[in-house]
Design a protein around this motif. Sequence first.
Motif, mmCIF file in Angstrom:
data_model
loop_
_atom_site.group_PDB
_atom_site.id
_atom_site.type_symbol
_atom_site.label_atom_id
_atom_site.label_comp_id
_atom_site.label_asym_id
_atom_site.label_seq_id
_atom_site.Cartn_x
_atom_site.Cartn_y
_atom_site.Cartn_z
ATOM 1 N N ARG A 30 0.832 -1.212 0.000
ATOM 2 C CA ARG A 30 0.000 0.000 0.000
ATOM 3 C C ARG A 30 0.862 1.256 0.000
ATOM 4 O O ARG A 30 0.620 2.200 -0.764
ATOM 5 C CB ARG A 30 -0.934 0.007 1.211
ATOM 6 C CG ARG A 30 -1.895 1.206 1.235
ATOM 7 C CD ARG A 30 -2.690 1.247 2.520
ATOM 8 N NE ARG A 30 -1.907 1.756 3.639
ATOM 9 C CZ ARG A 30 -1.809 3.047 3.951
ATOM 10 N NH1 ARG A 30 -2.421 3.968 3.224
ATOM 11 N NH2 ARG A 30 -1.087 3.422 5.005
ATOM 12 N N ASN A 31 1.868 1.280 0.844
ATOM 13 C CA ASN A 31 2.736 2.451 0.940
ATOM 14 C C ASN A 31 3.602 2.637 -0.301
ATOM 15 O O ASN A 31 3.785 3.756 -0.782
ATOM 16 C CB ASN A 31 3.616 2.352 2.189
ATOM 17 C CG ASN A 31 2.848 2.592 3.470
ATOM 18 O OD1 ASN A 31 1.981 3.457 3.520
ATOM 19 N ND2 ASN A 31 3.146 1.833 4.507
ATOM 20 N N LEU A 32 4.143 1.536 -0.839
ATOM 21 C CA LEU A 32 4.994 1.634 -2.025
ATOM 22 C C LEU A 32 4.239 2.185 -3.227
ATOM 23 O O LEU A 32 4.755 3.000 -3.992
ATOM 24 C CB LEU A 32 5.563 0.262 -2.377
ATOM 25 C CG LEU A 32 6.722 -0.267 -1.532
ATOM 26 C CD1 LEU A 32 7.032 -1.706 -1.906
ATOM 27 C CD2 LEU A 32 7.970 0.598 -1.707
ATOM 28 N N HIS A 33 2.991 1.734 -3.389
ATOM 29 C CA HIS A 33 2.231 2.075 -4.582
ATOM 30 C C HIS A 33 1.152 3.127 -4.333
ATOM 31 O O HIS A 33 0.354 3.402 -5.232
ATOM 32 C CB HIS A 33 1.588 0.808 -5.162
ATOM 33 C CG HIS A 33 2.571 -0.266 -5.522
ATOM 34 N ND1 HIS A 33 3.611 -0.057 -6.401
ATOM 35 C CD2 HIS A 33 2.683 -1.561 -5.127
ATOM 36 C CE1 HIS A 33 4.315 -1.179 -6.538
ATOM 37 N NE2 HIS A 33 3.767 -2.096 -5.764
ATOM 38 N N THR A 34 1.136 3.704 -3.132
ATOM 39 C CA THR A 34 0.125 4.710 -2.736
ATOM 40 C C THR A 34 -1.281 4.269 -3.127
ATOM 41 O O THR A 34 -2.020 4.979 -3.807
ATOM 42 C CB THR A 34 0.446 6.102 -3.335
ATOM 43 O OG1 THR A 34 0.408 6.047 -4.771
ATOM 44 C CG2 THR A 34 1.811 6.601 -2.867
ATOM 45 N N LEU A 35 -1.651 3.081 -2.684
ATOM 46 C CA LEU A 35 -2.927 2.483 -3.066
ATOM 47 C C LEU A 35 -4.090 3.123 -2.329
ATOM 48 O O LEU A 35 -4.004 3.395 -1.126
ATOM 49 C CB LEU A 35 -2.921 0.983 -2.752
ATOM 50 C CG LEU A 35 -1.794 0.133 -3.367
ATOM 51 C CD1 LEU A 35 -1.859 -1.286 -2.823
ATOM 52 C CD2 LEU A 35 -1.888 0.123 -4.886
ATOM 53 N N LEU A 36 -5.191 3.305 -3.027
ATOM 54 C CA LEU A 36 -6.449 3.648 -2.385
ATOM 55 C C LEU A 36 -7.136 2.352 -1.939
ATOM 56 O O LEU A 36 -6.750 1.260 -2.359
ATOM 57 C CB LEU A 36 -7.323 4.454 -3.343
ATOM 58 C CG LEU A 36 -6.813 5.874 -3.654
ATOM 59 C CD1 LEU A 36 -7.791 6.610 -4.564
ATOM 60 C CD2 LEU A 36 -6.554 6.678 -2.387
ATOM 61 N N PRO A 37 -8.151 2.435 -1.054
ATOM 62 C CA PRO A 37 -8.660 1.232 -0.374
ATOM 63 C C PRO A 37 -9.028 0.049 -1.259
ATOM 64 O O PRO A 37 -8.651 -1.092 -0.958
ATOM 65 C CB PRO A 37 -9.872 1.765 0.395
ATOM 66 C CG PRO A 37 -9.473 3.154 0.764
ATOM 67 C CD PRO A 37 -8.733 3.662 -0.448
ATOM 68 N N VAL A 38 -9.783 0.270 -2.339
ATOM 69 C CA VAL A 38 -10.194 -0.894 -3.116
ATOM 70 C C VAL A 38 -8.999 -1.538 -3.819
ATOM 71 O O VAL A 38 -8.944 -2.769 -3.974
ATOM 72 C CB VAL A 38 -11.310 -0.527 -4.125
ATOM 73 C CG1 VAL A 38 -10.781 0.285 -5.303
ATOM 74 C CG2 VAL A 38 -12.021 -1.777 -4.621
ATOM 75 N N ALA A 39 -7.996 -0.742 -4.211
ATOM 76 C CA ALA A 39 -6.770 -1.301 -4.794
ATOM 77 C C ALA A 39 -5.957 -2.036 -3.735
ATOM 78 O O ALA A 39 -5.339 -3.064 -4.016
ATOM 79 C CB ALA A 39 -5.933 -0.194 -5.432
ATOM 80 N N THR A 40 -5.959 -1.515 -2.505
ATOM 81 C CA THR A 40 -5.285 -2.206 -1.403
ATOM 82 C C THR A 40 -5.880 -3.592 -1.201
ATOM 83 O O THR A 40 -5.154 -4.585 -1.058
ATOM 84 C CB THR A 40 -5.407 -1.403 -0.103
ATOM 85 O OG1 THR A 40 -4.789 -0.128 -0.260
ATOM 86 C CG2 THR A 40 -4.745 -2.134 1.064
ATOM 87 N N ALA A 41 -7.215 -3.660 -1.183
ATOM 88 C CA ALA A 41 -7.888 -4.944 -0.966
ATOM 89 C C ALA A 41 -7.623 -5.908 -2.121
ATOM 90 O O ALA A 41 -7.333 -7.091 -1.906
ATOM 91 C CB ALA A 41 -9.384 -4.724 -0.783
#
Length: 292
Positions: A30-41
């Motif tokens: 999440r931190n490496l790719h600055t993911l938003l929640p649905v992308a994190t999941a």
Amino acid sequence: MRDEMVRAITADGLVRAQAITGQELVETARNLHTLLPVATAALGRTLLGASLLGDMLKEDNASLTLQIKGGGPLGLVLAVSDSGGNVRGYVQNPHVELMEQYPGKLDVGGAVGTQGTLTVIKDFGYKEPYVGTIGLFSGEIADDLAMYFVESEQIPTACALGVLVGLDQSVAAAGGYLIQLLPGAGEELIAQIESGVKKLGPVSAALDRGLDAEGLLRAVLEGFSLEILEKHPVSYRCACSQERVIRALISLGKQELQSLIDEQGQAELSCQFCDKIYRFDRGELEEILRQC
């Protein structure tokens, strides 16, 4: 709770099982790719699934790639695991805005899409890797992985993956399990496992209650005599290096590399898995050209 892989088998040898906890590895992604929640999941579940499958490989230098092209707004979702379950990955569109099925429930299936394919690539270092592809079943990833094993390898499989995203968008919990029936298992075992899956409920909620990887297995396989075979840590681990990037530049060939020097005089390449940037000035590129 540390990130951990657990492998087990039932005493009768008819059921093999794996479980993983991976809050830290998904949070790293999440931190490496600055993911938003649905992308994190979505990426988190894919990383966890690839780790479970990669850990099944028998050879030290083998790798497994899990590639999902669902036609949804996230685009390509990809994860690569080594044979120890250490993973890396990325999602093509990490900044897709929040998508919910209902308040508090991220719509991973809608974000991934269902009009596409799930592909598993097993590379043992031989001439050609093994490639298996199925049409997506739900886009929820765990269901699709279970269907992959049924369709491609004829192994009855139960799979669940979960990523709990907190209100601050950080990863509060992540993990999952993979349960497979071995030859000789009867219909009564299927019913018993289905009962355990239903009783446990969603993985993210079970992890939030404090269950670890072994706890997931013992909950799903309640009533079975379970033998724990192995436990070991897993992590988000990128394999990029200066040497690998140089080899990639060499692979461009003399003509294309010379054009790069003439037109730009430098090169800047970033790793898709960890976003690390590698920079080469004209002198360095000319030295690489001499190696072609």
